[in-house]
Scaffold this motif. Sequence first.
Motif, short mmCIF file in Angstrom:
data_model
loop_
_atom_site.label_atom_id
_atom_site.label_comp_id
_atom_site.label_asym_id
_atom_site.label_seq_id
_atom_site.Cartn_x
_atom_site.Cartn_y
_atom_site.Cartn_z
N PHE A 291 -74.54 -64.47 65.57
CA PHE A 291 -75.44 -64.13 66.40
C PHE A 291 -75.09 -62.82 67.45
O PHE A 291 -75.78 -61.84 67.42
N ALA A 292 -73.67 -63.05 67.81
CA ALA A 292 -73.40 -62.24 68.74
C ALA A 292 -73.10 -60.58 68.12
O ALA A 292 -73.14 -59.74 68.71
N GLN A 293 -72.49 -60.72 66.79
CA GLN A 293 -72.51 -59.50 66.14
C GLN A 293 -73.70 -58.86 65.87
O GLN A 293 -73.80 -57.64 65.91
N ASP A 294 -74.75 -59.56 65.60
CA ASP A 294 -76.06 -59.15 65.40
C ASP A 294 -76.48 -58.40 66.63
O ASP A 294 -77.12 -57.26 66.62
N MET A 295 -76.12 -59.00 67.62
CA MET A 295 -76.73 -58.47 69.24
C MET A 295 -76.03 -57.10 69.34
O MET A 295 -76.57 -55.99 69.91
N VAL A 296 -74.56 -57.26 69.24
CA VAL A 296 -73.99 -55.98 69.44
C VAL A 296 -74.36 -54.80 68.46
O VAL A 296 -74.62 -53.70 68.65
N ARG A 297 -74.62 -55.02 66.99
CA ARG A 297 -75.20 -53.92 65.89
C ARG A 297 -76.55 -53.57 66.49
O ARG A 297 -76.77 -52.22 66.49
N ASP A 298 -77.55 -54.39 66.63
CA ASP A 298 -78.74 -54.14 67.09
C ASP A 298 -79.03 -53.30 68.42
O ASP A 298 -79.70 -52.33 68.49
N HIS A 299 -78.45 -53.94 69.32
CA HIS A 299 -78.66 -53.35 70.47
C HIS A 299 -77.94 -51.79 70.67
O HIS A 299 -78.54 -50.89 71.38
N THR A 300 -76.83 -51.80 70.08
CA THR A 300 -76.14 -50.41 69.95
C THR A 300 -77.30 -49.57 69.35
O THR A 300 -77.23 -48.19 69.58
N ALA A 301 -77.69 -49.92 68.01
CA ALA A 301 -78.55 -49.11 67.39
C ALA A 301 -79.95 -48.57 67.97
O ALA A 301 -80.11 -47.46 67.99
N VAL A 302 -80.37 -49.50 68.91
CA VAL A 302 -81.54 -49.26 69.48
C VAL A 302 -81.09 -48.18 70.72
O VAL A 302 -82.04 -47.11 70.98
N ASN A 303 -80.30 -48.43 71.39
CA ASN A 303 -79.83 -47.70 72.43
C ASN A 303 -79.29 -46.23 72.11
O ASN A 303 -79.64 -45.23 72.75
N GLN A 304 -78.98 -46.15 70.91
CA GLN A 304 -78.61 -44.75 70.41
C GLN A 304 -79.79 -44.06 70.19
O GLN A 304 -79.97 -42.69 70.43
N LYS A 305 -80.72 -44.78 69.41
CA LYS A 305 -82.26 -44.09 69.40
C LYS A 305 -82.68 -43.75 70.47
O LYS A 305 -83.39 -42.67 70.73
N ALA A 306 -82.58 -44.56 71.61
CA ALA A 306 -83.18 -44.25 73.07
C ALA A 306 -82.42 -43.07 73.65
O ALA A 306 -83.07 -42.19 74.13
N LEU A 307 -81.13 -43.12 73.40
CA LEU A 307 -80.38 -41.96 74.04
C LEU A 307 -80.90 -40.65 73.09
O LEU A 307 -81.05 -39.54 74.02
N ALA A 308 -81.03 -40.54 71.96
CA ALA A 308 -81.69 -39.48 71.18
C ALA A 308 -82.84 -39.17 71.51
O ALA A 308 -83.19 -37.65 71.68
N LEU A 309 -83.63 -39.91 71.72
CA LEU A 309 -85.04 -39.66 72.14
C LEU A 309 -85.27 -38.96 73.58
O LEU A 309 -85.95 -37.88 73.70
N VAL A 310 -84.41 -39.74 74.47
CA VAL A 310 -84.53 -38.94 75.84
C VAL A 310 -83.82 -37.51 75.82
O VAL A 310 -84.34 -36.76 76.55
N LYS A 311 -82.80 -37.35 74.88
CA LYS A 311 -82.39 -35.96 74.86
C LYS A 311 -83.49 -34.92 74.40
O LYS A 311 -83.64 -33.97 74.84
#
Lengths: 172, 97
Positions: free
Chosen positions: A61-81
């Motif tokens: 579960f913890a690995q899933d959280m690291v992977r998914d939240h990293t992916a979402v936040n990368q997406k968010a960073l790309a969007l705000v840019k």
Amino acid sequence: MFLRIVAASAALVLGSAAAIAQGAKPTDPQIAHIAYTAGQIDIGTAKLALQKSKNKDVRAFAQDMVRDHTAVNQKALALVKKLKVKPEDNPTSKSLSEQAKGTLASLKKLNGAAFDKAYADNEVEYHKTVNGALEGSLIPAASNPELKELLQTGLKIFQGHQQHAEQVAKSL
Amino acid sequence: MGAVALLLGALPAAAETIRVEMGDVGYKPADISAHVGDTVEWVNNDFLAHTATARNKEWDVMIQPKKTGRITLKRAGTIDYFCRFHPNMTGRISVAE
Ligand SMILES: [Cu+2]
């Protein structure tokens, strides 16, 4: 007792996200900052779980959280840019971070099954609260359609995490 | 000529590949019908990894973003499946002989 304190204070802090939305609507730069911060916090908690837990389901579960939240936040960073929005620190983000420090400190004191249970219960409550804030205040307040869309996708992902966390918590 | 037709008639229909999209944290379409021998191919158009995991544990396919994964249907029946990472993603395959 410990669990109740962690869960209650997370609800309190994110409740203030709702408070912001009801009073002065958070701006897109503030919403982006809150959503990003909420993701980073969950990554931090998951990393602690990966250091401490030996339970197979908890670790997965913890690995899933690291992977998914990293992916979402990368997406968010790309969007705000792309949107040329600069995420803006705000009282909700600040209190979220403060709260997270407290949660981490409390979790660090626990070991073995007690840690696993506290981590899983905290994940249930944390996702519940984040989802409530997304649904009740952040998504309605978002004005840019692409930001709104990403938050809506985020909500579906985090609702999945909440269900997954509930399954893990129940299995312990 | 008649013998060939007879033979072909006795053969099962050619196996098909049925495509299911993983997008916006869901399976599209969520419900599909298929035949034994068909292949189900999932195409992950999301930016996250998902799984297609049979509730009866018969198969468990993990699919990275922008990748595909597939299984071949071995027997008739209804198979419910979900994503292990996001259990709110659910799908169903109705498999006929
Ligand atoms: Cu998924």
